[in-house]
Each structure stands twice: as structure tokens, then as C-alpha cells.
Design a protein around this motif. Structure first.
Motif, PDB file in Angstrom:
ATOM      1  N   UNK A   1       0.837  -1.202   0.000  1.00  0.00           N
ATOM      2  CA  UNK A   1       0.000   0.000   0.000  1.00  0.00           C
ATOM      3  C   UNK A   1       0.875   1.256   0.000  1.00  0.00           C
ATOM      4  N   UNK A   2       1.904   1.272   0.828  1.00  0.00           N
ATOM      5  CA  UNK A   2       2.829   2.404   0.862  1.00  0.00           C
ATOM      6  C   UNK A   2       3.560   2.532  -0.468  1.00  0.00           C
ATOM      7  N   UNK A   3       3.958   1.401  -1.036  1.00  0.00           N
ATOM      8  CA  UNK A   3       4.594   1.421  -2.358  1.00  0.00           C
ATOM      9  C   UNK A   3       3.652   2.020  -3.396  1.00  0.00           C
ATOM     10  N   UNK A   4       2.375   1.647  -3.312  1.00  0.00           N
ATOM     11  CA  UNK A   4       1.390   2.184  -4.251  1.00  0.00           C
ATOM     12  C   UNK A   4       1.286   3.695  -4.165  1.00  0.00           C
ATOM     13  N   UNK A   5       1.381   4.247  -2.946  1.00  0.00           N
ATOM     14  CA  UNK A   5       1.321   5.710  -2.773  1.00  0.00           C
ATOM     15  C   UNK A   5       2.514   6.380  -3.455  1.00  0.00           C
ATOM     16  N   UNK A   6       3.717   5.846  -3.238  1.00  0.00           N
ATOM     17  CA  UNK A   6       4.909   6.418  -3.868  1.00  0.00           C
ATOM     18  C   UNK A   6       4.808   6.343  -5.391  1.00  0.00           C
TER      19      UNK A   6
ATOM     20  N   UNK B   1       4.183   8.735   7.162  1.00  0.00           N
ATOM     21  CA  UNK B   1       4.025   8.643   5.701  1.00  0.00           C
ATOM     22  C   UNK B   1       4.135  10.031   5.082  1.00  0.00           C
ATOM     23  N   UNK B   2       3.519  11.016   5.735  1.00  0.00           N
ATOM     24  CA  UNK B   2       3.567  12.408   5.245  1.00  0.00           C
ATOM     25  C   UNK B   2       5.015  12.895   5.164  1.00  0.00           C
ATOM     26  N   UNK B   3       5.776  12.632   6.199  1.00  0.00           N
ATOM     27  CA  UNK B   3       7.183  13.060   6.220  1.00  0.00           C
ATOM     28  C   UNK B   3       7.995  12.325   5.154  1.00  0.00           C
ATOM     29  N   UNK B   4       7.675  11.068   4.921  1.00  0.00           N
ATOM     30  CA  UNK B   4       8.405  10.307   3.901  1.00  0.00           C
ATOM     31  C   UNK B   4       8.174  10.903   2.514  1.00  0.00           C
ATOM     32  N   UNK B   5       6.973  11.408   2.268  1.00  0.00           N
ATOM     33  CA  UNK B   5       6.668  12.027   0.975  1.00  0.00           C
ATOM     34  C   UNK B   5       7.412  13.358   0.821  1.00  0.00           C
TER      35      UNK B   5
ATOM     36  N   UNK C   1       0.484  -1.380  -5.816  1.00  0.00           N
ATOM     37  CA  UNK C   1       1.817  -1.820  -5.405  1.00  0.00           C
ATOM     38  C   UNK C   1       2.209  -3.111  -6.083  1.00  0.00           C
ATOM     39  N   UNK C   2       1.262  -4.067  -6.175  1.00  0.00           N
ATOM     40  CA  UNK C   2       1.509  -5.341  -6.865  1.00  0.00           C
ATOM     41  C   UNK C   2       1.872  -5.102  -8.324  1.00  0.00           C
ATOM     42  N   UNK C   3       1.117  -4.227  -8.984  1.00  0.00           N
ATOM     43  CA  UNK C   3       1.369  -3.922 -10.389  1.00  0.00           C
ATOM     44  C   UNK C   3       2.725  -3.239 -10.566  1.00  0.00           C
ATOM     45  N   UNK C   4       3.056  -2.329  -9.653  1.00  0.00           N
ATOM     46  CA  UNK C   4       4.315  -1.589  -9.771  1.00  0.00           C
ATOM     47  C   UNK C   4       5.531  -2.498  -9.595  1.00  0.00           C
ATOM     48  N   UNK C   5       5.374  -3.565  -8.801  1.00  0.00           N
ATOM     49  CA  UNK C   5       6.454  -4.547  -8.679  1.00  0.00           C
ATOM     50  C   UNK C   5       6.707  -5.193 -10.037  1.00  0.00           C
ATOM     51  N   UNK C   6       5.630  -5.541 -10.740  1.00  0.00           N
ATOM     52  CA  UNK C   6       5.762  -6.106 -12.079  1.00  0.00           C
ATOM     53  C   UNK C   6       6.398  -5.139 -13.058  1.00  0.00           C
TER      54      UNK C   6
END
Length: 493
Positions: free
Chosen positions: A44-49, A175-179, A256-261
Motif C-alpha cells: 500500500x505504501x509502495x502504491x502511494x509512492x 508517511x507524510x514526512x516520507x513524501x 503496489x503489486x502492479x508496480x512490482x511487475x
């Protein structure tokens, strides 16, 4: 120094090409390690990035407005003074458009309907930095100094993002700070890329562009820039529509799953990325000189080389990806991405195998056709995604299939157009033989009986496929560059 800046090389620097390729492979290796061992822990976090990254990729062509393509297109026509002025004008135009866009974004923040677009506010500064970085990379390409900007653009984010991801994953930052850190990262890359360009190219800042547009028609410049912008925006939109569609129909975890692909399939494209970047100024020069004979030779050589490399890599992925994933601690999260990897990998292989057809069109007088080709790509991609997701209710694999079908149509349209206008094709009889050998080698290795050991099965199947391809293709002399380097190595021994 001025002489070196003014000289247009007729071939890419082998040293720069080598470092470019190595840097890109190191980058993709870091990306693969992160994708296999870090990102699956919180998709989910990967999907946000990845969503923010895709928004930035869609916004930055608007800010760039074709300036980077125009820099390469008009460069061969100008003397050294006006080349510097052209670079200055490009910097000025990006800054000016970015300020206008920032104003519109600030106004939009007071509109209730737009309050939910929180990710755009993170994507915008990244888009500004990306626009300048792209311009600096193009200038570095012209002076054949691409390795350091490539390192900054490809390696630094791939090292920094897993660090930021882990800090958020383990609760050390929000999460906000990571962005916010993610935005600062691109600002850092922008600054270093700018300083590097200034070291090798002295623009002599002067914002009086009257003499520039006496050498180059402002009408022609704006016309080319607008068409290049439309092509770039359409292309980015077409290739990023997958992310937008998945975000609309699924959740961030699915994204996130798609972005890994996507990350793993993109490993195939590294050789093509390097060659296309390094050859862009050379293609532009060939077309300005109407040197179609040399262009045709390079077109065929590069297309076969890229298909050869891409086919080897894709064969390895096809034969071994499931076995590889099964041995990893994150295999449960990774297995869902296997169909996406295989479909998008084939997608990348097709794009590589058709060579630099996009560059030929972009830097020719027929650059307007890019709009038609991009329109075909966008219409196909959007229509197929809506069909598969909204009406047939299919999964994320259908998004990859939509990309594959639309890209085939996109490349077919460009191939037909180039043949009609220039009588150039990237294919010949040896190319057909190459395709047949690759297909037979892959099928042979795929139907070898499986071993009980997953690792033995992985190594043996890929080894057989590579051995068949490398030996037969070398013996038949189907790829000039491959035979050249093998012969050179053998003679040294």
C-alpha cells in the motif's frame, strides 16, 4: 573548451555508452533487490509512492513544453553562441511555465472540489525538478557527458527511496514526512545535475533572446516544441494510464503489486534506454544531412542488437521468475506480480525490437506524425482498460494486456509511416532468423523435464536457453556488434 562544445559528434562515445549501460544496470539491480525484499512488506505504501511518481511524470511534460526535444532538434543548426542562448531560453521557459502552474495550483487549493487532490501537491515539485533534470540530461547528451546525470537520475533515487520507505515502514517517520523527503530528494538531484552541466557547458547567462530567434524562426521553434510536447504528454499519459486506472478501480495495495511487475519488467529496457539517449543527437544530425544510407544501417543494426539482448533477458525471466520467487522470503507477495511481469516484459521486448523509430520521426520534418501515433496509443490503451476493467471486470493482468496491444498498434503505425516516408525498415532476413532461433531456444529450454531442486531447475533451463542462443547466433553472424566483441575478446586471448 568552446571547440569541444561546438562539435557535433557523429557517433556516440563508447566510454559514455559503457558507463551509461553500467549505471543503468546498477540502478535496476538496486531496484530489483528493493522490489524483491523491501517493497512487498507494505504494498500500500509502495502504491502511494508510485502514484505520486506517475502524477509527476504526467505533469512534467507540461512544464517542459517540448524544450528538451527542441534543444536537440535545433542544436545542429546553430553556432556556439546561439547554442548557449538556446539552452538559456529552455531554462527560462521551464521556470516561467512552472511559476504559472504553481499559481494555478495555489488557486486550486481554495476550490473545495480540488481539496482531495493531496497527492498532486507532492507530485508538483517533483515534476518541476524532473523537467529541469530532463533538460540537463539532453544538454549532457549533446556534449556526450551523459554518465553522471544518468547516475544522479537513476541510481540516487533507487538508493534513497528504499531508505525513505524503510524509515516509514518501521515508524521512524510518518508517511507524510516520507513524501516530503521524497520531494527533497529530487531537489537534491536537480541541484547536482545543474552544477555538473555548468562544469562542462558554460551558458553565459543572457536572457535577451532576440538574436537567437533571428537564427531560428521563433514560429518554427514554438511549432516544434508544441508538437513535441503533445507527443511527450500523450506518450507519458498512455504509459501511465495503467496507474491511474488501477487507482480508480482497485486500491493502493493492488497498485503496489502492479508496480512490482513494472519495476522488474523494466529491467529489459535498460540497453534500449542507453542507446536511444546516446543516439538522439546523431539521428538528428543524420536527418539534417539527409544521410539516410547511414541511418538505415544503424537502424537495422541497433534493432537487431536490442532484440537480441532483450530476448535473452526475457527468456531468462520467462523460464526462471516463478522458481526465483519461490525461493524468496517475500514469495507470497511477489507471486501475484508474475503474470504482469511476463506480459509487460514482452511489451518491452517489442518496443526494443523496433529500434529508434520514435527518434527518427521526432527529429525529422514529419515530427507532427507523433501526435497521430500517440493518439492511437492513448485511444487503444484507455479503451481497452475501460473494456477490461469496467465492463469485463478483469484483474490487473488485463491492464498489462491493454498496454501490450496498444503498444503493438503504436509501433506498427510508426513502422509503416517511416517506411512510406524514408523507405527504412529495422527488419531484414537475418532479423527473421534471429526471431526463429530465439523462439526455438526458449521452447526447447521450457520443455526440458524439471529437476526436484528448484535452484537446479532455474540454473539449468536458463543455461540451456542462453547457450543455444549465444552459440547459434554467433555462428550465423546475425548480430554484428555481438560477433565483433566476441571476436575481439577471443583475439586478446
Amino acid at each position: 573548451m568552446e571547440m569541444s562544445e561546438n562539435k557535433m559528434n557523429t557517433k556516440p562515445s563508447h566510454k559514455q555508452a559503457f558507463f551509461f549501460t553500467i549505471i543503468n544496470y546498477v540502478g535496476i539491480l538496486i531496484g530489483i533487490v528493493s522490489t524483491l525484499f523491501i517493497y512487498p512488506k507494505n504494498k500500500e505504501l509502495l502504491g502511494i509512492f508510485r502514484y505520486i511518481e506517475s502524477l509527476a511524470q504526467i505533469i512534467f511534460p507540461v512544464l517542459l513544453l517540448g524544450a528538451s526535444q527542441a534543444l536537440i532538434n535545433f542544436h545542429p543548426k546553430l553556432d556556439l553562441h546561439h547554442k548557449k542562448q538556446l539552452f538559456n531560453y529552455s531554462v527560462f521557459s521551464i521556470a516561467f511555465i512552472s511559476l504559472i502552474a504553481l499559481g494555478l495550483l495555489l488557486i486550486g487549493s481554495f476550490i473545495p472540489f480540488l481539496n482531495g487532490m493531496k497527492y498532486v501537491y507532492f507530485a508538483f515539485p517533483i515534476a518541476v525538478f524532473l523537467a529541469f533534470i530532463e533538460l540537463f540530461k539532453k544538454q549532457s547528451t549533446i556534449i556526450q557527458k551523459i554518465s553522471i546525470p544518468t547516475f544522479l537520475d537513476n541510481i540516487v533515487p533507487k538508493i534513497a527511496l528504499p531508505v525513505i520507505f524503510c524509515l516509514a515502514l518501521f515508524g521512524l517517520i510518518s508517511v507524510q514526512e516520507s513524501l516530503v523527503f521524497y520531494c527533497v530528494l529530487y531537489g537534491f538531484i536537480f541541484l547536482l545535475a545543474f552544477l555538473y552541466v555548468l562544469k562542462h557547458f558554460k551558458p553565459k547567462w543572457n536572457f535577451d533572446f532576440k538574436s537567437l530567434f533571428e537564427s531560428v524562426s521563433k514560429r518554427d521553434y514554438l511549432k516544434f516544441s508544441l508538437f513535441a510536447f503533445a507527443g511527450s504528454l500523450g506518450s507519458v499519459f498512455a504509459f501511465r494510464i495503467d496507474v491511474i486506472m488501477i487507482k480508480s478501480f482497485f486500491n493502493m495495495e493492488t497498485l503496489g503489486t502492479f508496480s512490482i511487475g513494472v519495476t522488474l519488467a523494466s529491467a529489459l529496457a535498460i540497453p534500449a534506454t542507453g542507446i536511444f539517449v546516446l543516439y538522439a543527437p546523431i539521428i538528428s544530425n543524420y536527418l539534417k544531412e539527409n544521410n539516410l544510407k547511414e541511418l538505415n544501417t544503424k537502424y537495422k543494426e541497433v534493432s537487431k542488437l536490442l532484440f537480441f539482448i532483450g530476448a535473452l533477458l526475457y527468456s531468462g525471466i520467462f523460464l526462471g521468475i516463478s522458481d526465483l520467487f519461490s525461493m524468496l522470503p517475500t514469495h507470497e507477495s511477489l507471486m501475484a506480480s508474475v503474470p504482469v511481469i511476463l506480459i509487460l516484459g514482452f511489451n518491452v521486448l517489442i518496443n526494443m525490437g523496433t529500434g529508434f523509430n520514435g527518434e527518427i520521426i521526432t527529429y525529422s520534418k514529419y515530427y507532427k506524425f507523433n501526435i497521430i501515433a500517440i493518439a492511437i496509443l492513448v485511444v487503444l490503451n484507455v479503451s481497452l482498460n475501460l473494456l477490461f476493467l469496467a465492463y469485463l471486470k478483469m484483474g490487473i493482468e488485463s491492464v498489462a494486456v491493454a498496454s501490450l496491444i496498444s503498444l503493438v498498434g503504436f509501433n506498427l503505425a510508426k513502422l509503416v509511416f517511416i517506411y512510406k516516408k524514408f523507405e527504412l525498415l529495422p527488419f531484414d532476413k537475418s532479423y527473421l532468423k534471429l526471431v526463429v532461433i530465439v523462439a526455438i531456444s526458449l521452447l526447447t529450454a521450457n520443455f526440458i523435464p524439471k529437476f526436484e531442486s528448484v535452484l537446479a531447475n532455474l540454473i539449468f533451463k536458463i543455461g540451456v536457453c542462453f547457450l543455444l542462443n549465444l552459440s547459434i547466433i554467433y555462428k550465423l553472424k546475425l548480430v554484428y556488434q555481438y560477433n565483433f566483441w566476441i571476436d575481439k575478446i577471443l583475439k586478446r586471448k
